[in-house]
Write a protein that holds these residues in place. Sequence first.
Motif, PDB file in Angstrom:
ATOM      1  N   LEU A  23      50.669 -71.201 -42.179  1.00 37.26           N
ATOM      2  CA  LEU A  23      51.518 -72.678 -42.841  1.00 37.26           C
ATOM      3  C   LEU A  23      50.865 -73.470 -43.704  1.00 37.26           C
ATOM      4  CD1 LEU A  23      48.062 -73.326 -39.821  1.00 37.26           C
ATOM      5  CD2 LEU A  23      51.088 -73.095 -39.233  1.00 37.26           C
ATOM      6  N   ASP A  24      52.185 -74.573 -43.863  1.00 39.93           N
ATOM      7  CA  ASP A  24      51.659 -75.121 -45.382  1.00 39.93           C
ATOM      8  C   ASP A  24      51.430 -76.266 -44.960  1.00 39.93           C
ATOM      9  OD1 ASP A  24      53.786 -73.955 -46.756  1.00 39.93           O
ATOM     10  OD2 ASP A  24      55.515 -75.133 -45.733  1.00 39.93           O
ATOM     11  N   ALA A  25      49.704 -76.933 -45.849  1.00 36.28           N
ATOM     12  CA  ALA A  25      48.574 -77.505 -45.384  1.00 36.28           C
ATOM     13  C   ALA A  25      49.175 -78.782 -46.398  1.00 36.28           C
ATOM     14  CB  ALA A  25      47.648 -76.731 -45.887  1.00 36.28           C
ATOM     15  N   ASN A  26      49.206 -80.020 -45.943  1.00 35.56           N
ATOM     16  CA  ASN A  26      49.533 -81.119 -46.963  1.00 35.56           C
ATOM     17  C   ASN A  26      48.091 -82.254 -46.624  1.00 35.56           C
ATOM     18  OD1 ASN A  26      49.594 -83.763 -47.377  1.00 35.56           O
ATOM     19  ND2 ASN A  26      51.818 -83.209 -47.683  1.00 35.56           N
ATOM     20  N   VAL A  27      47.755 -81.819 -47.672  1.00 31.96           N
ATOM     21  CA  VAL A  27      46.266 -82.560 -46.981  1.00 31.96           C
ATOM     22  C   VAL A  27      46.278 -84.272 -47.905  1.00 31.96           C
ATOM     23  CG1 VAL A  27      45.002 -80.329 -48.427  1.00 31.96           C
ATOM     24  CG2 VAL A  27      45.134 -82.409 -50.119  1.00 31.96           C
ATOM     25  N   GLU A  28      47.030 -84.683 -48.694  1.00 31.72           N
ATOM     26  CA  GLU A  28      47.540 -86.196 -48.178  1.00 31.72           C
ATOM     27  C   GLU A  28      48.192 -86.570 -47.539  1.00 31.72           C
ATOM     28  OE1 GLU A  28      50.369 -88.976 -51.449  1.00 31.72           O
ATOM     29  OE2 GLU A  28      51.230 -86.897 -51.027  1.00 31.72           O
ATOM     30  N   TYR A  29      48.879 -86.134 -46.010  1.00 26.78           N
ATOM     31  CA  TYR A  29      49.334 -87.064 -45.103  1.00 26.78           C
ATOM     32  C   TYR A  29      48.205 -85.856 -44.285  1.00 26.78           C
ATOM     33  CZ  TYR A  29      52.543 -88.655 -47.487  1.00 26.78           C
ATOM     34  OH  TYR A  29      53.148 -89.891 -48.786  1.00 26.78           O
ATOM     35  N   ALA A  30      47.438 -84.854 -44.460  1.00 29.04           N
ATOM     36  CA  ALA A  30      46.667 -84.684 -43.341  1.00 29.04           C
ATOM     37  C   ALA A  30      47.572 -83.787 -41.882  1.00 29.04           C
ATOM     38  CB  ALA A  30      45.654 -85.696 -42.719  1.00 29.04           C
ATOM     39  N   TYR A  31      48.380 -83.221 -42.817  1.00 25.38           N
ATOM     40  CA  TYR A  31      48.902 -82.473 -41.623  1.00 25.38           C
ATOM     41  C   TYR A  31      49.517 -80.928 -41.803  1.00 25.38           C
ATOM     42  CZ  TYR A  31      53.448 -83.183 -43.777  1.00 25.38           C
ATOM     43  OH  TYR A  31      54.437 -82.827 -44.788  1.00 25.38           O
ATOM     44  N   PHE A  32      49.416 -80.239 -40.730  1.00 31.61           N
ATOM     45  CA  PHE A  32      50.230 -78.784 -41.683  1.00 31.61           C
ATOM     46  C   PHE A  32      51.724 -78.686 -40.562  1.00 31.61           C
ATOM     47  CE2 PHE A  32      45.575 -78.239 -40.535  1.00 31.61           C
ATOM     48  CZ  PHE A  32      44.694 -77.277 -41.904  1.00 31.61           C
ATOM     49  N   LYS A  33      52.730 -77.760 -41.462  1.00 30.55           N
ATOM     50  CA  LYS A  33      53.788 -77.181 -41.313  1.00 30.55           C
ATOM     51  C   LYS A  33      53.709 -75.973 -40.985  1.00 30.55           C
ATOM     52  CE  LYS A  33      58.323 -77.659 -42.369  1.00 30.55           C
ATOM     53  NZ  LYS A  33      59.180 -78.290 -42.627  1.00 30.55           N
ATOM     54  N   VAL A  34      54.803 -75.024 -39.749  1.00 29.29           N
ATOM     55  CA  VAL A  34      54.317 -74.058 -39.630  1.00 29.29           C
ATOM     56  C   VAL A  34      55.880 -73.325 -41.036  1.00 29.29           C
ATOM     57  CG1 VAL A  34      55.197 -71.446 -37.868  1.00 29.29           C
ATOM     58  CG2 VAL A  34      53.918 -73.614 -37.285  1.00 29.29           C
ATOM     59  N   ARG A  35      54.914 -72.351 -41.549  1.00 22.84           N
ATOM     60  CA  ARG A  35      56.163 -71.547 -41.955  1.00 22.84           C
ATOM     61  C   ARG A  35      57.026 -70.235 -41.875  1.00 22.84           C
ATOM     62  NH1 ARG A  35      54.506 -70.110 -48.468  1.00 22.84           N
ATOM     63  NH2 ARG A  35      54.344 -71.946 -48.757  1.00 22.84           N
ATOM     64  N   ASP A  36      55.898 -69.586 -41.321  1.00 20.94           N
ATOM     65  CA  ASP A  36      56.491 -68.545 -39.965  1.00 20.94           C
ATOM     66  C   ASP A  36      54.489 -68.051 -39.641  1.00 20.94           C
ATOM     67  OD1 ASP A  36      57.608 -66.276 -40.107  1.00 20.94           O
ATOM     68  OD2 ASP A  36      57.445 -65.035 -42.066  1.00 20.94           O
ATOM     69  N   SER A  37      55.531 -66.946 -39.025  1.00 29.42           N
ATOM     70  CA  SER A  37      54.670 -66.435 -37.785  1.00 29.42           C
ATOM     71  C   SER A  37      55.234 -64.745 -37.761  1.00 29.42           C
ATOM     72  CB  SER A  37      54.541 -66.940 -36.392  1.00 29.42           C
ATOM     73  OG  SER A  37      55.495 -67.314 -36.026  1.00 29.42           O
ATOM     74  N   PHE A  38      54.148 -64.096 -36.966  1.00 28.00           N
ATOM     75  CA  PHE A  38      54.299 -62.678 -36.916  1.00 28.00           C
ATOM     76  C   PHE A  38      53.532 -62.114 -35.781  1.00 28.00           C
ATOM     77  CE2 PHE A  38      52.043 -62.362 -40.629  1.00 28.00           C
ATOM     78  CZ  PHE A  38      51.447 -61.277 -40.484  1.00 28.00           C
ATOM     79  N   LYS A  39      54.426 -61.447 -35.116  1.00 27.41           N
ATOM     80  CA  LYS A  39      53.411 -60.607 -33.407  1.00 27.41           C
ATOM     81  C   LYS A  39      52.649 -59.405 -34.422  1.00 27.41           C
ATOM     82  CE  LYS A  39      55.779 -61.859 -29.939  1.00 27.41           C
ATOM     83  NZ  LYS A  39      54.900 -63.294 -29.573  1.00 27.41           N
ATOM     84  N   ILE A  40      51.523 -59.351 -34.087  1.00 31.82           N
ATOM     85  CA  ILE A  40      50.274 -57.997 -34.258  1.00 31.82           C
ATOM     86  C   ILE A  40      50.409 -57.044 -33.601  1.00 31.82           C
ATOM     87  CG2 ILE A  40      48.292 -57.962 -33.979  1.00 31.82           C
ATOM     88  CD1 ILE A  40      49.358 -59.752 -37.089  1.00 31.82           C
ATOM     89  N   ASN A  41      51.212 -56.181 -33.745  1.00 28.98           N
ATOM     90  CA  ASN A  41      51.011 -55.084 -32.589  1.00 28.98           C
ATOM     91  C   ASN A  41      49.200 -54.236 -32.397  1.00 28.98           C
ATOM     92  OD1 ASN A  41      51.002 -52.154 -31.580  1.00 28.98           O
ATOM     93  ND2 ASN A  41      52.067 -52.367 -32.574  1.00 28.98           N
ATOM     94  N   LYS A  42      48.700 -54.845 -31.234  1.00 32.04           N
ATOM     95  CA  LYS A  42      47.239 -54.684 -30.908  1.00 32.04           C
ATOM     96  C   LYS A  42      46.720 -52.808 -31.125  1.00 32.04           C
ATOM     97  CE  LYS A  42      46.970 -58.228 -27.508  1.00 32.04           C
ATOM     98  NZ  LYS A  42      47.106 -58.157 -26.388  1.00 32.04           N
TER      99      LYS A  42
END
Length: 50
Positions: A23-42
């Motif tokens: 996540l990109d975290a913007n502390v000035e405006y207090a929000y998170f934006k998903v940059r990327d994600s990936f699945k975990i192989n158990k």
Amino acid sequence: MADKYVAYVGSYTRGESDGIYILDANVEYAYFKVRDSFKINKSFISEIIP
């Protein structure tokens, strides 16, 4: 301009959840934006953590 941060968030991989989110975290405006994600192989996790 505020400092920029990146957050790494882990979740359970059930249903439609991916597992790890970057996540990109913007502390000035207090929000998170998903940059990327990936699945975990158990089975991979069980190999590295006995």
